[in-house]
Design a protein around this motif. Structure first.
Motif, short mmCIF file in Angstrom:
data_model
loop_
_atom_site.label_atom_id
_atom_site.label_comp_id
_atom_site.label_asym_id
_atom_site.label_seq_id
_atom_site.Cartn_x
_atom_site.Cartn_y
_atom_site.Cartn_z
N PRO A 1 31.70 43.26 42.36
CA PRO A 1 30.75 44.14 43.06
C PRO A 1 30.40 43.66 44.47
N GLU A 2 30.29 42.33 44.64
CA GLU A 2 29.92 41.80 45.94
C GLU A 2 30.95 42.17 47.01
N ALA A 3 32.23 42.10 46.64
CA ALA A 3 33.29 42.43 47.60
C ALA A 3 33.29 43.93 47.91
N ILE A 4 33.05 44.75 46.89
CA ILE A 4 33.01 46.20 47.10
C ILE A 4 31.85 46.58 48.00
N ALA A 5 30.67 46.02 47.74
CA ALA A 5 29.50 46.32 48.56
C ALA A 5 29.74 45.92 50.01
N ARG A 6 30.37 44.78 50.20
CA ARG A 6 30.61 44.29 51.56
C ARG A 6 31.52 45.24 52.34
N VAL A 7 32.57 45.73 51.69
CA VAL A 7 33.49 46.61 52.39
C VAL A 7 32.86 47.98 52.65
N LEU A 8 31.98 48.44 51.76
CA LEU A 8 31.28 49.70 52.00
C LEU A 8 30.39 49.61 53.23
N VAL A 9 29.74 48.48 53.39
CA VAL A 9 28.86 48.28 54.55
C VAL A 9 29.66 48.12 55.83
N GLU A 10 30.69 47.23 55.78
CA GLU A 10 31.41 46.89 57.00
C GLU A 10 32.40 47.97 57.43
N ARG A 11 33.07 48.62 56.48
CA ARG A 11 34.12 49.59 56.83
C ARG A 11 33.61 51.02 56.86
N ASP A 12 32.69 51.35 55.93
CA ASP A 12 32.25 52.74 55.82
C ASP A 12 30.85 53.00 56.36
N GLY A 13 30.17 51.95 56.80
CA GLY A 13 28.86 52.15 57.40
C GLY A 13 27.78 52.56 56.42
N VAL A 14 27.92 52.22 55.15
CA VAL A 14 26.92 52.56 54.14
C VAL A 14 25.76 51.59 54.22
N ALA A 15 24.55 52.10 54.01
CA ALA A 15 23.37 51.23 54.02
C ALA A 15 23.51 50.17 52.92
N PRO A 16 23.11 48.92 53.20
CA PRO A 16 23.31 47.83 52.23
C PRO A 16 22.76 48.11 50.84
N GLU A 17 21.55 48.68 50.75
CA GLU A 17 20.96 48.93 49.43
C GLU A 17 21.78 49.95 48.65
N ARG A 18 22.21 51.02 49.33
CA ARG A 18 23.03 52.04 48.66
C ARG A 18 24.40 51.45 48.28
N ALA A 19 24.95 50.61 49.15
CA ALA A 19 26.26 50.00 48.88
C ALA A 19 26.19 49.09 47.65
N GLU A 20 25.13 48.31 47.53
CA GLU A 20 24.98 47.42 46.38
C GLU A 20 24.85 48.22 45.09
N TRP A 21 24.09 49.32 45.14
CA TRP A 21 23.95 50.17 43.95
C TRP A 21 25.30 50.76 43.55
N ALA A 22 26.01 51.36 44.52
CA ALA A 22 27.30 51.99 44.22
C ALA A 22 28.28 50.98 43.67
N ALA A 23 28.28 49.77 44.24
CA ALA A 23 29.21 48.73 43.78
C ALA A 23 28.88 48.29 42.35
N SER A 24 27.60 48.35 41.98
CA SER A 24 27.19 47.88 40.65
C SER A 24 27.49 48.89 39.55
N VAL A 25 27.68 50.18 39.91
CA VAL A 25 27.86 51.21 38.89
C VAL A 25 29.24 51.86 38.91
N CYS A 26 30.11 51.41 39.80
CA CYS A 26 31.42 52.07 39.96
C CYS A 26 32.48 51.54 39.00
N GLY A 27 32.16 50.50 38.25
CA GLY A 27 33.13 49.94 37.31
C GLY A 27 34.31 49.26 37.99
N GLY A 28 34.09 48.75 39.20
CA GLY A 28 35.16 48.07 39.92
C GLY A 28 36.12 49.01 40.62
N HIS A 29 35.77 50.30 40.70
CA HIS A 29 36.62 51.31 41.33
C HIS A 29 36.15 51.51 42.77
N VAL A 30 36.92 51.01 43.75
CA VAL A 30 36.50 51.04 45.14
C VAL A 30 36.32 52.47 45.64
#
Length: 397
Positions: free
Chosen positions: A183-212
């Motif tokens: 999840p940590e790697a997914i959240a990081r790429v959402l923030v850095e590559r897609d411009g997602v807010a950190p809190e939303r990125a952490e949530w999405a990474a925690s519930v996506c089941g490892g699916h980027v």
């Protein structure tokens, strides 16, 4: 400054090491130098769980093979065009229907036999190679057994069904297994590559089941978040017999709506482009003949689009079933007191409440019903029949 191509692979450091060594060896071969023994081969099988980035890995590896530096700089024309899908020597097969036909594979193999126009490598990427028909697999096998000198085949297949790729093809490929990204790697790429807010990125990474890809969609699409919430309300919402049919209907309707939404714009654009290419709207001699040819071509296109829509609907429904299975798995984890990460941590209260009401045996029966439904749909059972049977078990336990 453009990042190297490997930065697109999220949480796949071991695979990157393998691909980097192979790309460096491939560059040495092109330059006529001594290459590292065993680092580069002509056929690869990339496996991994859904969302691990199999197709992304294949594209980035293809870009590195076409890179003038052999390192995947991400800046040269070879890297940029390979990643964009416009490189003349990188051929991508993405099955839009339920299978890859023998005619499609024969045409691809014939094209792959040509020498690369750039002088580097002819790369063939086959996404979902597990969908090859028997005839298509045989056509590919001949090419893999006797490959042209500068042709590389990159096959992608899910790790939960690797046996769907014929053993004769698998035995001739070097296999690289991708892992589920943390999840940590997914959240990081959402923030850095897609411009997602950190809190939303952490949530999405925690519930996506490892699916980027799912994490990106959940973090950017409100409708996707609503559909997920609707699915996760089902286990605790089955109170009356009538709820069985209501929930089954909602699951099917949601899958159909998602498939329609995803396909509509693309279908219309494809049909218009087809008509234009076939001369529709022109004037003068031969217009009637051109119109008949254009209408016939559009009808063939519509058949392919219908097959693609069926596949999209099944994939969307399967995603909902995966979410359901994750909920029942969370109930079992909570009931057992195991120290394991929940699939749906934002629904921990609901799974905890269910754990106090259901026995482990009834929860397991519900989980097995979800898995049986997934399998039935893969075997072409009518989705509505399979879903209604599943929801009946979900209610009764």
């Amino acid at each position: 400054m453009t990042a190297p191509v490997w930065s697109q692979l999220v949480g796949q450091e071991p695979a990157v090491e393998v691909f980097s060594a192979a790309a460096a060896s491939a560059a040495a071969i092109v330059a006529g130098e001594v290459a590292e023994t065993g680092a580069m081969t002509h056929a690869w099988l990339l496996t991994g769980p859904p969302g691990s980035g199999r197709s992304v890995a294949a594209r980035t590896f293809a870009a590195a093979l076409q890179c003038v530096t052999g390192a995947g700089c991400g800046q040269c024309p070879g890297c940029r065009t390979a990643l964009a899908g416009t490189h003349a020597d990188v051929r991508l097969v993405v099955p839009e229907g339920l299978s890859i036909s023998v005619a499609e594979m024969r045409a691809l193999v014939q094209a792959a036999a040509r020498r690369p126009t750039s002088g580097r490598w002819q790369v063939v990427i086959i996404e979902d190679a597990d969908r090859l028909t028997e005839g298509a697999a045989n056509a590919l096998l001949k090419a893999v057994e006797e490959p042209p000198e500068r042709t590389v085949f990159l096959l992608c297949a899910p790790s939960d069904h690797p046996e769907d790729v014929s053993v004769t093809i698998r035995s001739r490929c070097r296999q690289v297994t991708l892992r589920t990204p943390p999840p940590e790697a997914i959240a990081r790429v959402l923030v850095e590559r897609d411009g997602v807010a950190p809190e939303r990125a952490e949530w999405a990474a925690s519930v996506c089941g490892g699916h980027v890809g799912r994490a990106r969609r959940l973090s950017t699409d409100e409708n996707a978040r609503k559909r997920r919430d609707a699915v996760l309300r089902i286990p605790r919402g089955l109170r009356r017999p009538a709820d069985v049919f209501a929930c089954a209907d909602e699951l099917i309707r949601t899958a159909e709506a998602d498939a329609t939404e995803e396909s509509k714009v693309r279908d219309e654009a494809e049909q218009e482009a087809m008509r234009t290419a076939m001369g529709a709207g022109g004037t003068g001699k031969g217009v009637a003949s051109a119109k008949r040819a254009a209408d016939a071509a559009v009808r063939q296109l519509e058949k392919r689009q219908k097959s693609r829509a069926t596949r999209t609907q099944r994939d969307t429904l399967d995603l909902a079933l995966v979410d359901l299975a994750g909920f029942y798995r969370d109930v079992l984890v909570t009931r057992s007191g195991a120290d394991a990460r929940l699939v749906h941590p934002d629904h921990a209260a609901e799974s905890a409440a269910a754990a106090t009401e259901w026995t482990p045996e009834s929860t397991l029966r519900r989980l097995e019903a979800v898995l049986a439904c997934r399998e039935a749909i893969e075997w072409n059972v009518k989705p509505r029949i399979a879903v209604e049977a599943m929801v009946t078990t979900l209610r009764d336990g």
